[in-house]
Design a protein around this motif. Structure first.
Motif, PDB file in Angstrom:
ATOM      1  N   SER A  85      -3.822  10.879  -3.916  1.00  0.00           N
ATOM      2  CA  SER A  85      -3.333   9.652  -4.548  1.00  0.00           C
ATOM      3  C   SER A  85      -2.920   8.634  -3.497  1.00  0.00           C
ATOM      4  O   SER A  85      -3.103   7.426  -3.695  1.00  0.00           O
ATOM      5  CB  SER A  85      -2.209   9.954  -5.530  1.00  0.00           C
ATOM      6  OG  SER A  85      -1.261  10.793  -4.955  1.00  0.00           O
ATOM      7  N   ALA A  99       0.810  -1.219   0.000  1.00  0.00           N
ATOM      8  CA  ALA A  99       0.000   0.000   0.000  1.00  0.00           C
ATOM      9  C   ALA A  99       0.843   1.268   0.000  1.00  0.00           C
ATOM     10  O   ALA A  99       0.748   2.073  -0.921  1.00  0.00           O
ATOM     11  CB  ALA A  99      -0.963  -0.030   1.167  1.00  0.00           C
ATOM     12  N   PHE A 142       2.640   6.183  -7.084  1.00  0.00           N
ATOM     13  CA  PHE A 142       1.498   6.807  -7.746  1.00  0.00           C
ATOM     14  C   PHE A 142       1.548   8.324  -7.571  1.00  0.00           C
ATOM     15  O   PHE A 142       1.421   9.096  -8.536  1.00  0.00           O
ATOM     16  CB  PHE A 142       0.220   6.224  -7.141  1.00  0.00           C
ATOM     17  CG  PHE A 142      -1.044   6.634  -7.841  1.00  0.00           C
ATOM     18  CD1 PHE A 142      -1.128   6.580  -9.220  1.00  0.00           C
ATOM     19  CD2 PHE A 142      -2.147   7.047  -7.117  1.00  0.00           C
ATOM     20  CE1 PHE A 142      -2.292   6.941  -9.864  1.00  0.00           C
ATOM     21  CE2 PHE A 142      -3.310   7.409  -7.754  1.00  0.00           C
ATOM     22  CZ  PHE A 142      -3.386   7.361  -9.129  1.00  0.00           C
ATOM     23  N   LEU A 186      -7.348   1.130  -2.867  1.00  0.00           N
ATOM     24  CA  LEU A 186      -7.337   0.049  -3.852  1.00  0.00           C
ATOM     25  C   LEU A 186      -6.642  -1.181  -3.284  1.00  0.00           C
ATOM     26  O   LEU A 186      -7.151  -2.305  -3.387  1.00  0.00           O
ATOM     27  CB  LEU A 186      -6.638   0.523  -5.129  1.00  0.00           C
ATOM     28  CG  LEU A 186      -7.403   1.625  -5.879  1.00  0.00           C
ATOM     29  CD1 LEU A 186      -6.663   2.016  -7.147  1.00  0.00           C
ATOM     30  CD2 LEU A 186      -8.813   1.153  -6.226  1.00  0.00           C
ATOM     31  N   VAL A 187      -5.485  -0.954  -2.659  1.00  0.00           N
ATOM     32  CA  VAL A 187      -4.771  -2.096  -2.088  1.00  0.00           C
ATOM     33  C   VAL A 187      -5.619  -2.730  -0.982  1.00  0.00           C
ATOM     34  O   VAL A 187      -5.721  -3.950  -0.874  1.00  0.00           O
ATOM     35  CB  VAL A 187      -3.405  -1.644  -1.549  1.00  0.00           C
ATOM     36  CG1 VAL A 187      -2.742  -2.780  -0.792  1.00  0.00           C
ATOM     37  CG2 VAL A 187      -2.530  -1.184  -2.695  1.00  0.00           C
ATOM     38  N   ALA A 230      -4.614   5.042  -3.502  1.00  0.00           N
ATOM     39  CA  ALA A 230      -3.790   3.838  -3.603  1.00  0.00           C
ATOM     40  C   ALA A 230      -4.043   2.916  -2.418  1.00  0.00           C
ATOM     41  O   ALA A 230      -4.193   1.697  -2.573  1.00  0.00           O
ATOM     42  CB  ALA A 230      -2.315   4.219  -3.676  1.00  0.00           C
ATOM     43  N   TYR A 231      -4.113   3.508  -1.243  1.00  0.00           N
ATOM     44  CA  TYR A 231      -4.401   2.713  -0.050  1.00  0.00           C
ATOM     45  C   TYR A 231      -5.728   1.982  -0.195  1.00  0.00           C
ATOM     46  O   TYR A 231      -5.860   0.795   0.112  1.00  0.00           O
ATOM     47  CB  TYR A 231      -4.473   3.616   1.182  1.00  0.00           C
ATOM     48  CG  TYR A 231      -3.290   3.486   2.087  1.00  0.00           C
ATOM     49  CD1 TYR A 231      -3.026   2.273   2.724  1.00  0.00           C
ATOM     50  CD2 TYR A 231      -2.427   4.542   2.311  1.00  0.00           C
ATOM     51  CE1 TYR A 231      -1.932   2.148   3.554  1.00  0.00           C
ATOM     52  CE2 TYR A 231      -1.334   4.423   3.129  1.00  0.00           C
ATOM     53  CZ  TYR A 231      -1.087   3.230   3.754  1.00  0.00           C
ATOM     54  OH  TYR A 231      -0.020   3.100   4.571  1.00  0.00           O
ATOM     55  N   THR A 271       2.938   1.582  -3.306  1.00  0.00           N
ATOM     56  CA  THR A 271       2.097   1.965  -4.449  1.00  0.00           C
ATOM     57  C   THR A 271       1.717   3.424  -4.349  1.00  0.00           C
ATOM     58  O   THR A 271       1.763   4.174  -5.324  1.00  0.00           O
ATOM     59  CB  THR A 271       0.786   1.153  -4.435  1.00  0.00           C
ATOM     60  OG1 THR A 271       1.081  -0.173  -4.054  1.00  0.00           O
ATOM     61  CG2 THR A 271       0.118   1.180  -5.784  1.00  0.00           C
ATOM     62  N   ALA A 272       1.343   3.807  -3.136  1.00  0.00           N
ATOM     63  CA  ALA A 272       0.879   5.170  -2.938  1.00  0.00           C
ATOM     64  C   ALA A 272       1.959   6.172  -3.315  1.00  0.00           C
ATOM     65  O   ALA A 272       1.710   7.151  -4.021  1.00  0.00           O
ATOM     66  CB  ALA A 272       0.467   5.365  -1.484  1.00  0.00           C
TER      67      ALA A 272
END
Ligand SMILES: Nc1ncnc2c1ncn2[C@@H]1O[C@H](COP(=O)(O)OP(=O)(O)OP(=O)(O)O)[C@@H](O)[C@H]1O
Ligand SMILES: Nc1ncnc2c1ncn2[C@@H]1O[C@H](COP(=O)(O)OP(=O)(O)OP(=O)(O)O)[C@@H](O)[C@H]1O
Ligand SMILES: [Mg+2]
Ligand SMILES: [Mg+2]
Lengths: 381, 426, 473, 334
Positions: free
Chosen positions: A346, A26, A33, A353-354, A350-351, A29-30
């Motif tokens: 973002s 998480a 992103f 989505l993960v 991102a958090y 990715t964050a």
């Protein structure tokens, strides 16, 4: 039904077991992103994206920038903790701003007025700040408990009232003194015995880290322990997650609301202390403002978790610091605001989505295990 | 023992008793309350001589100050009725101030500015909808992020647009064309004459009427009309019913084939547009230029007005007006008018105390209220002006006071602030 | 009328939701009147004449009945405005012709469960559905209401409608269904004709085990009064008296059952005893007058509480099982040591509960929301039984729980009763009430209106007493 | 902007600075308070001084950094240090909030010349304090207001109630009373610190001024930054007069409003900045306080539009009295 009873703090927190590599996915990715989106924005406004980020990165690791970042993070952290205490209970304390300003003003006035031996002097100032912050927050708490006034409204209003009260107090006839030749006005400077010396923990610069950074760290640990390890913290979280369930379990919700509002205000009272005791030594017109609002963003960015908030505070502080280098490179400093907004969005997207992926994975795991226990024909996964 | 209980023939579950008195606002009570209010203000005005309580100027200013707050609140209403908390109103309003000024200048037409302002706010709303509805992000953090973002975006845009224009700068626009101002013909002068007489009630009514009917911007009229229009759309149309059902029980709505995402999107975009309109109003009517920081937290006050109004258009309009009125009083002749308001507070407190004693039979509560009334009266009698530092917070204190005196029956939409995902119904 | 039966979590609701377009099947075909259909949303299903009454109410509490009913299919005037007059007339018409007795202008949150159920049915009828899916429509109804409902349904069937009907009450199923499908773990295990099977056989098809029945066996009632309630009165929002002069004693080892149509003050009575709601009157636990005590103190003194709505009052859905174990016992060992949470102790004890109460879970760290309702209920029962309660309030302890779990919960109640526990049992399941109780009282409009001997009362007679019809006659 | 690539931060800064300053004229750094260039107030005025210097003195390079809202002194210090490190010399800080930061950074960089506007408290051998006698200028416009007022009633709208704006108020009241001792002066501050929105809220400025005009005032003086536009609008609607501040606002305000601005209290930050830069190029920087008062022509009233021409002689009389010291203007309200 389940969505109805979850607190938004928890929805945000995801309640995912931290085991496994997945929990690292998480934040990584964050960040990736956010960096991508930031670069696109930089490109759009005509700044060289890579160079700019590199410049920010280089600037960030300079010793002086590190100190500045740490110092700013010190009070951002306290502010976010204050907000997070409320969030844990589903209380939205927008009033941290007014609470810390009023607390810092009175504490500065008291600190400047008395003479005491060093540790006592500092303790007294901090005590006064905590008391005033807690007291001011208690008004909102009482209004909610006794009169049912939404704390969102009351804290917005109390911020404005704190401004007026502060302005009235910050007057020669009351708490302020004049500085010759200055257009500023502030409280009487706190003598050396009431100051907290900085820590020279970053080599390569004269600038020191606020001594009260230790207070911030301690408050983070305390926050964690109280929330997760004590009965009180359990009651608090239970109330935040489901008020009816907490009531049925014997929690006195009204008392919890009042107490957590007061605690939130007490921590808010600390927000101004690192700056006051570590640098300004007086509350004057240019004492930093708006830290309470920043605290809201950071608390949510850090998902109301003491470690998450620490990262959020450092990130925020770094971005603020880097505004200087951007300006020097003739990139409009407004880009920092844009970046902060974009990063917050973002990071949480991102958090989210993960997190969704994790929840789905968890559910699959549970149903697989459930299907296996009483060995019959398994459900098609 | 069972005999008495069985005396009523009907089974209870067939005719459930509705809660005894759910307060219903009728035109009659509304008019009565308004009349009482005018009487009260008129009385106070004649006792204290604080003419601003009912002067045309103060009323006119009150409306102008209330409009941006009301529009922001209306924006909040649309979003929250669909279940999306919108704390980004402030940011959408900021977008509205910038876009309103830019549009009006660019197209040299005030109404182009109004449209641009609404679009600017709507863009903020769209972003909020994408974050909260599609990505299921927490509503509050998205709102905070949007506010931060719009501060940066508008400042940046000003640098590349307004700064290049004559009379503009990094943080302000050149003067913008304003929507037309109208007055009700023929009544202005007679009312002014009547107001100047300072007769009890008559002059006050004249002042209030003149404030409402002279020098009113067309955008003000439009904004006021948006309140009943919002009511009509949200409570009287199929679309509105579906929208509200998304805020009350999205699973139920979905189970009846309502497209929850779509309705939430529309609601949040409209919410942004309304807040943006409030921003455009600030830049084009309340002032005549964009100015950085012009919103001054009005988005948050709008949110408070919406909660104050119990998530209803009429209520939030009342909240916005209360705020605008007290703000106008303190800005105009603060010391004197706010001091006179103390007397209004005394009278209201006494009325509440009497109500508590006679109607509710709550002696202790009545006693406390009574003591408060006496205390305020003592302050009123011993002073003749309020320190300037404190007059500026009159609207805030009034709001708190009204809220803590009025019984709280707030009823937010049941699914407000919840992240909803398609197919989550069980 | 086609019935679908199966144990909890067998997939009945899921299947129905697929038929109603709320979920998408991975494979397979659905035909309506011979034509193959593919639903993308409930709107599509409504379009071909399918209507569904969900197991959990799909109603917006803050909206009126009218608004709830017309939502999504609003009659319009001039294109946009809702034609409230037409809607009201049509709802009245449907309500009258099926005897639903529903006022379109009340707010749904003011309605009791029975009325809400009828609103749900009205919603479906309003849309002119030709195929009705009813997911456990009778769970909250008393026998008379069930009878009325079935009469209505038969009427509908005569008119040519198709009804798919889900219920855990097998005798109901046998009495109304024309065909029965039994599913287990998501697949059809049998299709039977109701004429050919008995309830017992049907249950065995569902679970592959014996059908349990609530039987108390030997009386264990002692002479010691565990709890005594005197002249209890509860007022709702200041005015209305919702619990009126209720008095009773429960002795150790005794189960006192309270029968009554939902919404007649049972919930308020329980909340008053738990101290969650202000009340007048006296409550004594052993020798203490506990009327002034806080909820926490009452729980500490040994009151256990199985709440009627486990999601609302019983669990923190988004917290792991072991934290849910602490809930309600957050001042007692093994959960806490002084002001500190004793994680190890709480986890250990959670494992014990999971084991001895057969809570089907992959572990004690999963969130409570990941468990099925039955398992959640078992966890709650286990939790409330630990800490040696002297008095237990059991509100609908087996609602929505399948036959296997039901039996387990009954066993636990019986065992605790034998060990001297006093139980206040509230249930809509009259068999359960009659089977488990030592004494039975009937509550109507907040008053205890009758005392019944569970040994010689039938569900039907109890049902009439509950509506007041029996005694008035 | 528009200049070539600035030196990158990776380069050793000392080398860059010496190289640059050796090449051409001085590299000037300017640190603004909140609002920065384009605020149409004193930041902008400072920018005008810089622009003039750029055109006339042949500066090698300039860089302007601005403050963020609610920031700490540490951030201001860092801004000055970045400039100092970047080889900028001299460095000008605009606004009293830079007092402590300038003092600190000036001691760290004794070879760099600093100037600070509106503050005398930061004293060091390499700091020039550029001060303004706003109260003296305000006195003159106060006198003008009283002379032009037909109703013997004037008003003052301050943006935020801070000591600096109090100075404007004090001078204005003194000036008005000097003309007519019984004149009525309404005073309103829009917000209280630390809420600085009072400088940016024309709607509030308008309402406050409307109140004064309705109450019988016919001339209103504004020291409210961006909120001042609202005051002008109110004056126009009430057919009254207004007095501008900081720059000659009869030239910069919206064309239809210029007519109501009878005069402005001009505070010549641009002159001070230009003078300072000029003295730097001639190597004659004077450390310590330079007060730009009436005598030094640092403050003044404007005459654009000719509306005060009829009272000009009286005003100039007062001006002379102040310059000669015969009349001292209070800089605080009693
Ligand atoms: N999307 C999914 N895929 C697989 N398994 C799932 C999914 N969602 C939930 N589950 C599993 O379903 C169970 C919970 O389901 P639910 O509460 O719907 O049960 P239920 O059969 O309705 O039970 P009850 O009737 O007792 O309430 C858990 O075991 C959970 O792990
Ligand atoms: N796609 C899926 N794959 C696997 N399991 C699923 C899927 N969808 C749902 N489930 C799970 O399958 C089970 C069937 O639940 P369902 O609610 O249909 O049961 P039910 O038969 O209606 O039970 P009850 O009698 O409790 O109402 C649940 O545990 C549900 O979570
Ligand atoms: Mg189920
Ligand atoms: Mg089901």
């Amino acid at each position: 039904m389940s969505a109805k009873e979850s607190t938004f703090a928890d929805r945000l927190l995801g309640r995912v077991s931290p085991a496994g590599l997945l929990s690292l996915v998480a934040p990584v990715t964050a960040i990736v992103f956010a960096a991508l989106v930031t670069m696109v924005i930089l490109g759009l406004i005509g700044a060289p994206p890579v160079d700019t980020l590199v410049a920010m990165g280089e600037y960030a690791v300079r010793p002086r920038s590190i100190v500045l970042t740490l110092n700013a993070a010190t009070y951002f952290y306290l502010s976010a903790l204050a907000v997070a205490i409320g969030f844990k209970m589903n209380l939205f304390n927008i009033g941290v701003d007014g609470q810390y300003r009023l607390a810092a003003l009175t504490a500065a006035a008291v600190g400047g007025a008395v003479a005491l031996p060093a540790p006592l002097h500092v303790a007294l100032i901090i005590f006064v700040a905590v008391l005033v912050g807690a007291g001011w927050a208690a008004i909102a708490g009482l209004l909610k408990v006794r009169r049912g006034v939404s704390e969102v409204i009351s804290t917005i209003m109390l911020n404005a009232i704190a401004t007026a009260l502060g302005s009235w107090l910050l007057n020669k006839e009351r708490l302020a003194v004049e500085v010759a030749g200055s257009n500023n006005i502030g409280t009487k400077p706190i003598p050396a015995s009431g100051q907290v010396p900085g820590l020279a923990i970053v080599s390569g610069t004269q600038t020191k880290v606020f001594g009260l950074i230790l207070l911030s760290i301690a408050m983070g640990v305390l926050f964690h322990v109280v929330i997760n390890r004590t009965r009180f913290g359990f009651d608090l979280r239970a109330t935040g997650r489901s008020e009816p369930a907490a009531v049925a379990s014997g929690v006195n919700v009204k008392r919890m609301i009042l107490v957590s509002m007061i605690l939130s205000g007490a921590v808010a009272g600390l927000v101004g202390m690192p700056q006051l005791l570590g640098s300004s030594y007086s509350y004057s017109l240019d004492f930093p403002t708006g830290l309470g609002f920043t605290g809201i963003a950071i608390a949510l960015l850090g998902r109301n978790h003491p470690v998450g908030i620490a990262f959020g505070a450092l990130l925020w502080a770094f971005l603020n610091t880097s505004a200087g280098i951007l300006q020097l490179k003739k990139i409009s400093p407004d880009i920092v605001n844009i970046m902060q907004g974009v990063i917050v969005l973002s990071v949480i997207v991102a958090y989210e989505l993960v997190h969704r992926y994790q929840v789905a994975a968890e559910q699959r795991r549970v149903s697989r295990q459930m299907a296996n226990t009483p060995a019959e024909e398994g459900t098609p996964a | 023992m069972s005999q008495n209980a069985l005396a009523t023939p009907e089974a209870p579950f067939l005719r459930p008793e509705t809660p005894a008195r759910r307060f219903r606002l009728t035109w009659r009570t509304l008019l009565l309350a308004l009349g009482a209010l005018v009487l009260l203000l008129s009385f106070t005005r004649s006792v204290t001589g604080a003419v601003d309580l009912t002067s045309a100027g103060a009323i006119n200013a009150a409306i102008a100050l209330a409009i941006p707050i009301g529009l922001a609140g209306l924006g909040g209403l649309w979003a929250e009725r669909a279940g999306v908390v919108n704390i980004g109103l402030e940011g959408m309003m900021i977008m509205g101030t910038w876009c309103g000024a830019w549009g009006a200048i660019q197209f040299a037409n005030p109404w182009a500015g109004v449209v641009a302002g609404a679009i600017g706010g709507a863009l903020g709303g769209l972003l909020h909808a994408i974050a909260t509805v599609t990505f299921g992000v927490d509503h509050i953090i998205s709102g905070v992020a949007i506010t931060i973002l719009s501060e940066g975006v508008t400042r940046f845009l000003s640098k590349v647009t307004f700064a290049e224009m004559p009379g503009g700068g990094d943080s302000q626009s050149p003067p913008v064309p304003k929507p037309e101002v109208v007055s009700l013909p023929l009544v202005g002068d007679p009312l002014r004459a009547l107001e100047a007489e300072r007769w009890f009630l008559l002059s006050d009514a004249a002042g209030i009427l003149r404030g409402l009917t002279t020098n009113v911007s067309l955008l003000t009229i439009l904004a006021i009309l948006l309140v009943p229009l919002s009511y009509y759309v949200l409570w009287r149309t199929a679309f509105g019913l579906r929208l509200r059902s998304c805020g009350e029980s999205p699973v139920a709505a979905e189970s009846l084939g309502v497209n929850v995402y779509l309705h939430k999107y529309v609601a949040v975009v409209v919410s942004g547009a309304l807040a943006g309109l409030g921003g455009a109003f600030l830049a084009q009517v309340a002032a005549s230029a964009y100015r950085e920081g012009q919103t001054g937290g009005r988005g948050f006050i709008g949110l408070a007005a919406m909660i104050f109004g119990n998530w209803r258009p009429g209520g939030l309009a009342g909240g916005a007006l209360l705020f605008g009125y007290t703000d106008a009083l303190q800005l105009r002749r603060g010391g004197e008018s706010v001091h006179a308001l103390l007397l209004v507070v005394v009278i209201l407190l006494v009325a509440v105390a009497v109500y508590q004693l006679v109607r509710q039979n709550r002696t202790r509560a009545a006693l406390i209220t009574g003591v408060a009334a006496v205390a305020v009266f003592v302050v009123f009698a011993l002073t003749d002006s309020i320190p300037s530092e404190f007059t500026s917070v009159t609207p805030h204190i009034t709001t708190l006071l009204v809220l803590s005196l009025a019984a709280q029956r707030l009823r937010p939409p049941a699914a407000n602030g919840m992240v909803y995902r398609r197919g989550q119904g069980k | 009328m086609h019935a679908v039966v199966g144990e909890n979590g067998a997939g009945k609701s899921t299947l129905m939701k697929i038929l109603y377009g709320m979920q998408r099947p991975d494979e397979g075909r659905i035909r309506v009147n011979g034509a193959e259909v593919g639903f993308r949303s409930p709107g599509d299903a409504i379009g071909v004449g399918i209507g569904m009454v969900h197991q959990h109410f799909m109603l917006a509490g803050n909206l009126t009945v009218l608004e709830n009913v017309i939502l999504g299919s609003e009659p319009r005037k001039r294109g946009v405005a809702i034609d409230f007059g037409a809607a009201r007339a049509r709802i009245r018409e449907i309500s009258d012709s099926y005897g639903l007795g529903i006022d379109p202008d009340v707010t749904v949150e003011d309605l009791g469960v029975g009325a809400r159920q009828r609103v749900e049915i009205l919603k479906v009828l309003y849309r002119g559905a030709r195929i009705l899916i009813l997911d456990e429509p009778t769970a909250v109804l008393v026998p008379q209401e069930v009878k009325e409902l079935f009469a209505n349904l038969r009427e509908l069937v005569r008119e040519g409608l198709t009804i798919i009907f889900i219920s855990h009450k097998l005798d109901e199923v046998l009495s109304v269904a024309d065909a029965i499908t039994v599913i287990r773990r998501g697949t059809t295990v049998a299709e039977v004709d109701p004429k050919d099977v008995s309830a017992r056989q049907l249950a065995e098809l569902m679970v592959g085990s014996e059908l349990p029945s609530p039987q108390t066996g030997e009386s264990t009632v002692t002479d010691t009064v565990a709890i005594s309630v005197r002249d209890l009165r509860v007022h709702s929002d200041g005015e209305r008296c919702v619990v009126d002069d209720v008095s009773f004693d429960i002795r150790r080892g005794e189960v006192l059952g309270i029968a009554g149509v939902e919404g007649n003050g049972q919930a308020e009575l329980v909340e008053a005893i738990m101290g969650m709601r202000p009340a007048d009157g006296e409550i004594r636990l052993g020798e203490h007058d506990i009327s002034g005590w806080t909820t926490l103190r009452r729980r500490e003194a040994g009151i256990g509480y199985i709440p009627e709505d486990r999601h609302r009052h019983g669990l923190l859905l988004e917290a792991p099982l072991w934290e849910n174990r602490i809930l309600g016992h957050q001042t007692r060992r093994p959960n806490v040591k002084g002001p500190w949470i004793d994680r190890a102790g709480a986890r250990e004890d959670t494992r014990r509960i999971v084991e001895s109460y057969d809570v089907r879970t992959p572990g004690i760290d999963v969130d409570a929301s990941a468990l099925s309702g039955g398992n959640q209920q078992k966890l709650i029962v286990g939790r409330e039984m630990s800490g040696d309660p002297v008095f237990l309030i059991a509100s609908h302890p087996t609602r929505g729980v399948d036959v296997g779990a039901q039996a387990a919960i009954w066993d636990h109640l019986r065992a605790a009763r034998a060990a001297g526990l006093a139980v206040l049992l509230i249930s809509a399941d009259l068999d359960e009430l009659i089977g488990l109780s030592d004494t039975l009282r009937v509550i109507l409009r907040g008053r205890i209106v009758a005392e019944v001997d569970p040994k010689d009362v039938t569900p039907e007679r109890l049902g009439s007493a509950m509506t007041g019809a029996g005694e008035a006659a | 902007g528009g200049s070539e690539e600035p030196t990158t931060s990776a380069q050793p800064s000392g080398a860059a600075s010496s190289a640059a300053s050796a090449a051409t004229g001085p590299k000037v750094g300017l640190a603004y308070d909140i609002g920065g260039r384009g605020d149409q107030s004193f930041n902008d005025s400072a920018a005008a001084g810089l622009d003039k210097a750029k055109a006339e003195l042949g500066l090698a390079e300039t860089n302007e950094l601005e403050a963020g809202t609610g920031e700490t002194e540490a951030a201001k210090e860092e801004r000055l240090r970045l400039l100092a490190d970047g080889g900028f010399n001299p460095i000008i800080a605009v606004g009293f909030a830079y007092s402590n930061p300038v003092k600190k950074v000036a001691t760290e960089f004794p070879d760099i010349k600093f100037a600070i506007v509106d503050d005398a408290a930061a004293a060091a051998p390499n700091i020039s304090n550029l001060l303004f006698a706003e109260h003296e200028g305000s006195f003159l416009v106060g006198a003008a207001a009283a002379l032009k007022s037909k109703k013997n009633h004037v008003g003052f709208v301050g943006g935020v109630q801070v000591p600096l704006i109090n100075k404007f108020e004090a001078g204005f009241i003194a000036g008005a009373k000097a003309v007519k001792s019984d004149i009525k002066v309404d005073v309103k501050y829009l917000t209280q610190p630390p809420d600085f929105t009072g400088f940016n809220d024309p709607a509030k400025g308008k309402t406050a001024a409307e109140g004064m005009f309705d109450a019988g005032a016919d001339v209103v003086y504004q020291a409210a930054g961006g909120s001042g536009g609202g005051v002008f609008e109110a004056a126009k609607a009430a057919k009254g007069l207004a007095i501008g501040v900081d720059s000659d606002q009869a030239k910069t305000a919206a064309p239809e409003l210029q007519g109501v601005i009878m005069t402005s209290m001009v505070k010549k930050v641009d002159v001070a900045v230009f003078d300072f830069l000029k003295s730097f190029t001639t190597n004659s920087v004077k450390a310590g306080t330079t007060t730009y008062d009436l005598k030094a022509d640092g403050v003044d009233y404007s005459t654009t539009g000719g509306q005060v021409d009829d009272v000009k002689s009286k005003l100039d009389e007062y001006k002379q009295k102040i310059i000669s010291g015969e009349l001292t203007v209070p800089d605080k309200t009693s």
